[in-house]
Design an enzyme around this catalytic site. Structure first.
Site, PDB file in Angstrom:
ATOM      1  CG  LEU A  43      42.404  -5.505 107.325  1.00 10.69           C
ATOM      2  CD1 LEU A  43      43.184  -4.217 107.182  1.00 10.69           C
ATOM      3  CD2 LEU A  43      42.938  -6.676 107.971  1.00 10.69           C
ATOM      4  N   GLY A  45      35.284  -6.594 108.452  1.00 10.95           N
ATOM      5  CA  GLY A  45      34.506  -7.746 108.474  1.00 10.95           C
ATOM      6  C   GLY A  45      34.986  -8.820 109.289  1.00 10.95           C
ATOM      7  NE  ARG A 337      48.242   7.961 100.455  1.00 11.18           N
ATOM      8  CZ  ARG A 337      47.810   6.768 100.950  1.00 11.18           C
ATOM      9  NH1 ARG A 337      46.424   6.535 100.856  1.00 11.18           N
ATOM     10  NH2 ARG A 337      48.492   5.844 101.304  1.00 11.18           N
TER      11      ARG A 337
HETATM   12  C1  LIG Z   1      46.170  -1.101  96.625  1.00  9.33           C
HETATM   13  C2  LIG Z   1      45.739  -0.508  97.789  1.00  9.33           C
HETATM   14  C3  LIG Z   1      46.695  -0.338  98.645  1.00  9.33           C
HETATM   15  C4  LIG Z   1      46.407   0.223 100.165  1.00  9.33           C
HETATM   16  N1  LIG Z   1      47.349   0.492 101.012  1.00  9.33           N
HETATM   17  C5  LIG Z   1      47.074   0.900 102.205  1.00  9.33           C
HETATM   18  C6  LIG Z   1      48.018   1.210 103.200  1.00  9.33           C
HETATM   19  O1  LIG Z   1      48.977   1.063 102.895  1.00  9.33           O
HETATM   20  N2  LIG Z   1      47.438   1.408 104.426  1.00  9.33           N
HETATM   21  C7  LIG Z   1      46.364   1.639 104.657  1.00  9.33           C
HETATM   22  O2  LIG Z   1      46.090   2.045 105.761  1.00  9.33           O
HETATM   23  N3  LIG Z   1      45.174   1.546 103.759  1.00  9.33           N
HETATM   24  C8  LIG Z   1      45.636   0.969 102.566  1.00  9.33           C
HETATM   25  N4  LIG Z   1      44.743   0.957 101.675  1.00  9.33           N
HETATM   26  C9  LIG Z   1      43.312   0.958 101.925  1.00  9.33           C
HETATM   27  C10 LIG Z   1      42.712  -0.418 102.487  1.00  9.33           C
HETATM   28  O3  LIG Z   1      43.351  -1.342 102.348  1.00  9.33           O
HETATM   29  C11 LIG Z   1      41.208  -0.465 102.447  1.00  9.33           C
HETATM   30  O4  LIG Z   1      40.460   0.717 102.692  1.00  9.33           O
HETATM   31  C12 LIG Z   1      40.818  -1.407 103.588  1.00  9.33           C
HETATM   32  O5  LIG Z   1      41.564  -2.518 103.543  1.00  9.33           O
HETATM   33  C13 LIG Z   1      39.161  -1.720 103.369  1.00  9.33           C
HETATM   34  O6  LIG Z   1      38.954  -2.951 104.290  1.00  9.33           O
HETATM   35  P1  LIG Z   1      37.394  -3.273 104.313  1.00  9.33           P
HETATM   36  O7  LIG Z   1      37.536  -4.099 105.439  1.00  9.33           O
HETATM   37  O8  LIG Z   1      36.581  -2.210 104.749  1.00  9.33           O
HETATM   38  O9  LIG Z   1      37.331  -3.655 103.052  1.00  9.33           O
HETATM   39  P2  LIG Z   1      37.632  -4.966 101.949  1.00  9.33           P
HETATM   40  O10 LIG Z   1      38.882  -5.366 102.623  1.00  9.33           O
HETATM   41  O11 LIG Z   1      37.606  -4.244 100.771  1.00  9.33           O
HETATM   42  O12 LIG Z   1      36.609  -5.886 102.047  1.00  9.33           O
HETATM   43  C14 LIG Z   1      35.364  -6.133 101.499  1.00  9.33           C
HETATM   44  C15 LIG Z   1      34.859  -7.345 101.813  1.00  9.33           C
HETATM   45  O13 LIG Z   1      33.425  -7.131 101.458  1.00  9.33           O
HETATM   46  C16 LIG Z   1      32.854  -8.280 100.584  1.00  9.33           C
HETATM   47  N5  LIG Z   1      31.817  -7.720  99.816  1.00  9.33           N
HETATM   48  C17 LIG Z   1      31.857  -6.782  99.187  1.00  9.33           C
HETATM   49  N6  LIG Z   1      30.617  -6.354  98.423  1.00  9.33           N
HETATM   50  C18 LIG Z   1      29.846  -7.658  98.903  1.00  9.33           C
HETATM   51  C19 LIG Z   1      28.529  -8.201  98.646  1.00  9.33           C
HETATM   52  N7  LIG Z   1      27.734  -7.445  97.810  1.00  9.33           N
HETATM   53  N8  LIG Z   1      28.271  -9.373  99.174  1.00  9.33           N
HETATM   54  C20 LIG Z   1      29.121 -10.078 100.008  1.00  9.33           C
HETATM   55  N9  LIG Z   1      30.323  -9.546 100.231  1.00  9.33           N
HETATM   56  C21 LIG Z   1      30.591  -8.574  99.740  1.00  9.33           C
HETATM   57  C22 LIG Z   1      34.179  -8.761  99.863  1.00  9.33           C
HETATM   58  O14 LIG Z   1      34.145 -10.153  99.576  1.00  9.33           O
HETATM   59  C23 LIG Z   1      35.203  -8.414 101.162  1.00  9.33           C
HETATM   60  O15 LIG Z   1      35.373  -9.493 101.783  1.00  9.33           O
HETATM   61  C24 LIG Z   1      45.076   0.465 100.227  1.00  9.33           C
HETATM   62  C25 LIG Z   1      44.206   0.120  99.231  1.00  9.33           C
HETATM   63  C26 LIG Z   1      44.411  -0.417  98.121  1.00  9.33           C
HETATM   64  C27 LIG Z   1      43.334  -0.679  97.277  1.00  9.33           C
END
Ligand SMILES: Cc1cc2nc3c(=O)[nH]c(=O)nc-3n(C[C@H](O)[C@H](O)[C@H](O)COP(=O)(O)OP(=O)(O)OC[C@H]3O[C@@H](n4cnc5c(N)ncnc54)[C@H](O)[C@@H]3O)c2cc1C
Ligand code: HEM
Ligand code: SF4
Ligand code: FES
Lengths: 644, 260, 258
Positions: A43, A45, A337
């Site tokens: 989300l 990125g 939680r």
């Molecule tokens: C099962 C579950 C349910 C959840 N439910 C909720 C909810 O209902 N409501 C809520 O608000 N939050 C919820 N969360 C939390 C929330 O989903 C996450 O905190 C949030 O989506 C993280 O988004 P992000 O964009 O930071 O990272 P992510 O979506 O984890 O994206 C990480 C990105 O980084 C890339 N990446 C990682 N390391 C590297 C690397 N070394 N090199 C290149 N690319 C890399 C990956 O490919 C990916 O594209 C939930 C989490 C989980 C696990």
């Protein structure tokens, strides 16, 4: 070093608007002269990459999966908060701000959290315009539910897959920019290091996961949106590939790592069945809206349940302890939680756990089915019930679910200021990868909100200020720093590939997970943490002697990928323990047994610990140095959280 | 024009052509069966022979007939093109036999269609070609007493080999002289192998229709919660049961009659 | 339980592959299919062998990364789940399990059981979006959407892009996937302005990727872990023909988001 959080002066509600005005702008004609590197397409990125490309910057985006759509944001189920007050139930930006600050146990910055609440309303507008199919009411307007201990209905949701729908929205915006040539997407590519020139981030080093080719990419700024590090516990609700590598490499290049010990343990996960288990599955906590949590009152009954001599429905009402309802009459099953998780653990420690392993409590829908009918329950939770059935082979319509807490989210992460910039100029961190907005505990449905706030509505402004400052001069891709960093990466890969011991990397990961869960999980003690530190240290030393890594670099080699990630987790684990040791108070998800109220609730020590712990890397095997960013609370009054 | 080309060269465009030609062939099946039912009327082939003559000589029908041949041709060619393309879309096949649930007919439209094509070729050369372009078929003369409405028939040998049909009235008796396709049909259907081949082909029609009729509606994008079940009903009962049974009944009945 | 696995091994895209037989012993019925493969892989690694490569990430049926053609069926013998949700209790002790990668020209094998499904991304890049920039959008409740429409669009939106539909289809057709995407946006009011250009652009890209054509066999629908229905395909066809034959729009004039 003093940490400049750069929170703007002035009244809460005006901070962000004023700050936006004060930020420098980049001339539209100059925008295309800037290259921005975005690592991660969850989300945070995807929304950042798309928004920046829309503004005219050239973006290079990276993810390790085969498609940006598969980032772990996809797995979020429950929903996303926004202070829309569509339900007319008393919500407001201020209330969302207040709930988030309080929920985080007063360990987050007021300015950041208020901004988050403020832009939350724009997020929903944006997503709907992209075609995200949120749940609706019969009148055609958006539906809301109450979620995760909040007393207003402000959570927008899309059945049990809010994360997937939001991510597909951001992904479609990203796709549009890829189509227009403004974003160049690198899939199946893992970032392995940050390139800094004169202390500023100017590029990254990546490994192509198909060919093994190690490449450098230059840019005027690097945005890390790489998600959380919950997998340091081995078993978590994170995806198999979730890792800390990007953030950890940045940390080793100078970026501070903040509050690493703040981890969120989610109460409603499906319990572990055995050693083979590779991950834990979360079931949305919306289940707690209608399910009642209980454990048997006596150890004897629990024992009989564990031995399968009786089934849950045979336990008489009087023999059941609905412990959340009993202890927290006003919030009941809807306590935050951390509270719900800790109480489940207490039951288990008390010998009253159920399920084959004894590591579970019940979440019972019998009342709800009786009250609402099976169909109504199925309409609300059908997909979750199916999922539970698939995994456990037990029918939750007939028997209560067994649940147990599991690691779910990491509030800690790279330290960033109000502009989402780490202390390394040009290096930014967004989404779960940073530490910014959730303090010591995150409220349900606020991570999605934060990720999208960072990507859509914060970074497009704040990044411009930095870019305008450094000017559009192209980055010198031939600077020796690129070749040097690339060499460092190759050296590390070679040392991993040279490991020809007798123990698989996965076993080390599992061992690390056991240590972390045991000593740095739901309840922590001075003694346990000190022990954990030693254990991790030994384990890490053993890893570099005895691990077995097969294959070579120039091929698809998941064993090598995993080895690199576990090696980083082993270092992170130690820092988490250090952080937990240092923080001699309980707050949010960090519960120190030494610091509790007479009723057994988390007891904060605001006089001594109202600060952000930002750790500074000082070299291999050197102790990390603690930098404190003091937290000032101008607007809210710090109280002991109470959900009685 | 290139717009059209683009449309019909797309995967969906090719399917559109399949569906339209297929549906056109379906309407033909109804008409054809209707005519053939005349074979069952106990009139010494009078109605049938007149109908056959009508079909081959009434100009508008002739136009439709050529459209029909074109439709068969186009339907078959596109079937081939699509099948080849579909094969190419999976250059390396699976080792394990596919167990995904899908109806047998839907998976074997090409095979069923090939049987149909073979059948159509044989069928046309036997009857239509023989009727139209050869002199292998005899003639019959039907005399109907307009007062009593009784018809009698005798074989007729025309003076010229290009004779097709004549109608005249003498003393309240209508005399119709036409090619006796009916006899040819009766003759062919006394051959057991021929009858079996027909029945198999009608089985192919049945399965082709069982999937094809409703499929063509899907291809055209006409799916509706209320009307799709109606389409499926028609496809199953009319096109996959009644029509093939009707067609298959003729050779069977004639064969049985020929045994007497 | 003890099982025999016949697994497709192929070093890389250019190498010739072959089936290799492995024994999986001491497998618990509570393991997921991927956990069973993990166990086999651990033993391969300990022997210094190359572990079996397969794609996976979330392991809870939502990211769409896992694949595997198991005993003649994508995602294995059970309905409406992905391979990562499949548990070993669905198999009998002593059974032989054949595991193959998705087979389609448009999904070339990368290694062993993993294929390159980037064709799906390219189809979406061609037009699977609503052209709105960040900011400047109306309030979310300005456009009421009838619940039936919202629910129907949601049903289409649940596709996880796994490619099982292509794998199951005898023609290796991607119509179910593409139509789910087209339908979702085509049904919602927000998607109307680009509805007809979108369907043309996406179908054109689908054809270019070399997927097969649809015979409406319904194998895709039966194997789709998210139970995307065949109705989506009809919806897409309708929009496509309507766009091509009756509307004043061309794919090459596609307002590609400017
Ligand atoms: C099962 C579950 C349910 C959840 N439910 C909720 C909810 O209902 N409501 C809520 O608000 N939050 C919820 N969360 C939390 C929330 O989903 C996450 O905190 C949030 O989506 C993280 O988004 P992000 O964009 O930071 O990272 P992510 O979506 O984890 O994206 C990480 C990105 O980084 C890339 N990446 C990682 N390391 C590297 C690397 N070394 N090199 C290149 N690319 C890399 C990956 O490919 C990916 O594209 C939930 C989490 C989980 C696990
Ligand atoms: C009496 C003659 C025939 C009729 C009434 C008929 C009718 C149909 C119909 C209605 C369809 C469905 C089209 C769609 O799915 O959109 C169809 C499909 C098909 N027909 Fe025929 N058909 C006839 C003869 C033939 C012949 C002679 C062939 C081939 C040699 C043939 C081969 C096929 C094939 C391969 C398909 C499947 C196409 C696909 O969906 O991929 N048919 N037919
Ligand atoms: S339509 Fe179903 S089978 Fe096809 S990609 Fe989407 S989820 Fe997978
Ligand atoms: S691994 Fe994510 S769907 Fe199976």
């Amino acid at each position: 070093m003093t940490l400049e959080a750069k929170i703007p002066e002035g009244p809460l509600a005006e901070k962000w608007s004023k700050h936006k005005f004060n930020l420098k702008l980049v001339n539209p004609a100059n925008k295309r002269k800037y290259d921005i590197i975005v690592v991660g397409t969850g989300l945070a990125g995807a929304s950042a990459a798309a928004s920046l490309a829309e503004l005219g910057y050239n973006v290079k985006a990276f993810c390790f999966q085969d498609s940006p759509r598969r980032a772990h944001s996809i797995a979020a189920q429950g929903g996303i908060n926004a202070a829309k007050n569509y339900q007319n139930d008393g919500d407001s930006v201020y209330r969302l701000f207040y709930d988030t600050i309080k929920g985080g146990d007063y360990r987050a910055r007021e300015g950041n959290v208020y901004r988050l609440a403020e832009v939350s309303v724009n997020i929903i507008d944006q997503c709907v315009a992209q075609g995200v199919p949120f749940a609706r009411e019969y009148g055609g307007l958006l539906d809301n539910r109450s979620f995760g201990g909040s007393q207003v209905s402000r959570t927008f949701y899309a059945r049990g897959q809010t994360g997937q729908q939001l991510l597909l929205g951001a992904y479609s915006a990203l796709n549009r920019q890829i189509h227009l040539g403004k974003v160049k997407m690198y899939t199946r590519t893992e970032m392995l290091d940050v390139v800094t020139i004169d202390g500023q981030a100017k590029g990254i080093v990546t490994r192509n996961l198909i060919t093994g080719s190690i490449d450098t990419h230059s840019g005027h700024a690097v945005l890390l949106c790489t998600g959380g590090y919950g997998n340091v516990f081995y078993l978590s609700t994170n995806a198999a590939g979730s890792n800390v590598t990007a953030a950890w490499r940045a940390h080793k290049r100078g970026a501070f790592f903040a509050n690493p010990c703040y981890t969120q343990i989610h109460p409603t996960c499906i319990p572990v069945t055995g050693d083979h288990q590779s991950k834990l599955t979360l079931m949305s906590e919306s289940l707690r809206n209608d399910g009642r949590v209980w454990a048997p009152k006596s150890v004897e009954i629990a024992e009989r349940l564990r031995k399968k001599e009786i089934t849950a429905d045979q336990v008489a009402e009087d023999d059941r302890d609905y412990f959340l309802e009993r202890k927290y009459p006003s919030f009941g099953n809807l306590v935050p939680r951390d509270v719900a998780s800790r109480n489940a653990k207490e039951m288990v420690d008390d010998g009253r756990g159920v399920g084959g392993s004894g590591f579970a409590v019940f979440l019972d829908f019998a009342d709800a089915i009786h009250r609402l009918g099976k169909d109504a329950v199925a309409a609300k939770y059908g997909n979750l019930f199916d999922m539970y059935y698939q995994i456990t082979d037990e029918d939750p319509y007939k028997q209560p679910m067994r649940i147990y807490p599991a690691v779910h989210y990491t509030m800690g992460g790279l330290w960033v200021d109000y502009n989402l910039s780490t202390n390394v100029p040009g290096l930014y961190a967004l989404g779960e990868c940073n530490f910014s907005d959730h303090g010591a505990n995150r409220l349900g449905a606020s991570a999605l909100m934060q990720g999208l706030a960072d990507g859509y509505f914060v970074i497009p402004y704040t990044l411009g200020d930095y870019l305008a400052t450094i000017g559009p001069k192209p980055v010198d891709a031939n600077h020796p720093a690129f070749a040097q960093t690339k060499q460092d990466v190759m050296a590390r890969i070679n040392s991993l590939l040279a490991l020809k011991g007798t123990k698989t990397v996965n076993e080390y990961h599992r061992d690390l997970g056991h240590i972390m869960w045991e000593y740095c999980g739901m309840a922590r003690t001075e003694e346990g943490l000190a022990k954990a530190k030693g254990l991790i240290h030994e384990l890490r030393a053993d890893f570099w002697k005895n691990a077995l890594v097969v294959g070579e670099n120039e091929e698809v080699n998941p064993a090598l990928e995993k080895a690199g990630r576990v090696a980083d987790f082993l270092e992170l684990g130690e820092l988490m323990v250090d952080d937990a040791l240092m923080r001699r108070e309980s707050c949010g998800g960090h519960f120190r047994l030494e610091s509790q109220t007479p009723e057994g609730e988390a007891l904060r020590d605001d006089d001594n610990f109202a600060f952000v712990a930002a750790w500074e890397y000082k070299g291999d095997n050197q102790p990390e140095v603690l930098n404190k960013e003091m937290l000032d609370f101008e607007f809210v009054h710090l109280t002991q959280r109470s959900y009685k | 024009m290139s717009e059209f080309k683009q449309t019909f060269n797309s995967s969906l465009g090719k399917k559109l052509i399949m569906a339209l030609t297929g549906l056109f062939l379906c309407t033909f099946l109804i008409v054809h069966l209707g005519g053939n039912l005349l074979l069952f009327s106990d009139d010494e082939g009078y109605g049938f022979n007149v109908y056959a003559n009508f079909l081959t000589h009434f100009p508008p029908i002739e136009v439709v007939a050529y459209l029909l041949y074109l439709a068969i041709l186009v339907h078959s060619i596109y079937a081939l093109v699509l099948t080849v393309q579909n094969r190419r879309a999976r250059p390396v096949g699976y080792a394990a036999p596919n167990r995904s649930p899908a109806s047998w007919s839907s998976k074997n439209m090409g095979l069923l269609g090939s049987i149909l094509l073979l059948f159509i070729v044989i069928h046309m050369s036997d009857f239509w070609y023989a009727y139209k372009y050869s002199h292998k078929i005899g003639y019959k003369e039907y005399r109907t007493d307009l007062a009593t409405d009784k018809t009698t028939s005798v074989d007729y040998v025309p003076a010229s080999p290009t004779f097709e049909k004549s109608v005249s009235t003498e003393n309240n008796v209508e005399i119709v002289r036409v090619k006796d396709l009916h006899a040819r049909v009766a003759g062919s259907f006394s051959n057991l192998l021929y009858v079996i081949f027909y029945v198999i082909a009608m089985g192919a029609v049945s399965f082709h229709m069982l999937h094809g009729f409703q499929s063509s509606f899907r291809t055209l994008g006409w799916v509706h919660r209320k009307y799709t079940p109606v389409v499926c009903f028609i496809g199953t009962w009319l096109f996959a049961v009644i029509i093939p049974l009707g067609f298959a009944a003729m050779p069977v009945v004639y064969y049985i009659q020929s045994l007497r | 339980m003890n099982l025999t696995l016949k697994v497709w091994r192929q070093k890389n895209a250019d190498a010739k592959g072959a089936f290799v037989t492995y024994k999986a012993e001491g497998i618990s019925p509570d393991m997921s299919f991927l956990e069973m493969l993990d166990v086999v892989n651990e033993s391969l690694i300990l022997k210094g062998d190359d572990p079996i490569h397969f794609d996976h990430d979330c392991r809870e049926g939502i990211c769409g990364m896992c694949s595997l053609y198991i005993n003649g069926r994508p995602h294995g013998p059970k309905r409406a789940i992905t391979t990562c949700q499949l548990h070993m209790r669905s198999f009998g002790d002593g059974e032989t399990i054949t595991i193959e990668p998705w087979r389609a020209g448009a999904f070339p094998v990368i290694k062993d059981l993993a294929t390159d499904r980037s064709a799906f991304d390219r189809i979406q890049q061609a037009g699977g979006f609503i052209s709105v920039n960040t900011g400047g959008v109306p309030d979310a409740n300005v456009i009421p959407i009838p619940k039936v429409i919202a629910d129907e669009a949601f049903n289409s939106a649940t596709c996880i892009g796994c490619g099982a539909c292509v794998a199951a289809c005898k023609n290796a057709s991607a119509m179910l996937f593409v139509s789910a995407k087209v339908s979702q946006l085509g049904m919602l009011p927000q998607g109307q302005p680009e509805r007809y250009s979108r369907v043309q652009a996406m179908v054109a890209q689908m054809d270019e990727e070399g997927f097969g054509n649809c015979t409406n066999t319904r194998a895709c629908e039966a194997e789709c872990p998210k139970e995307i229905t065949l109705t989506n395909i009809a919806r897409m066809n309708n929009d496509f023909f309507s766009a091509k034959l009756f509307r004043e729009e061309h794919a090459h004039e596609h307002a590609s988001g400017e």
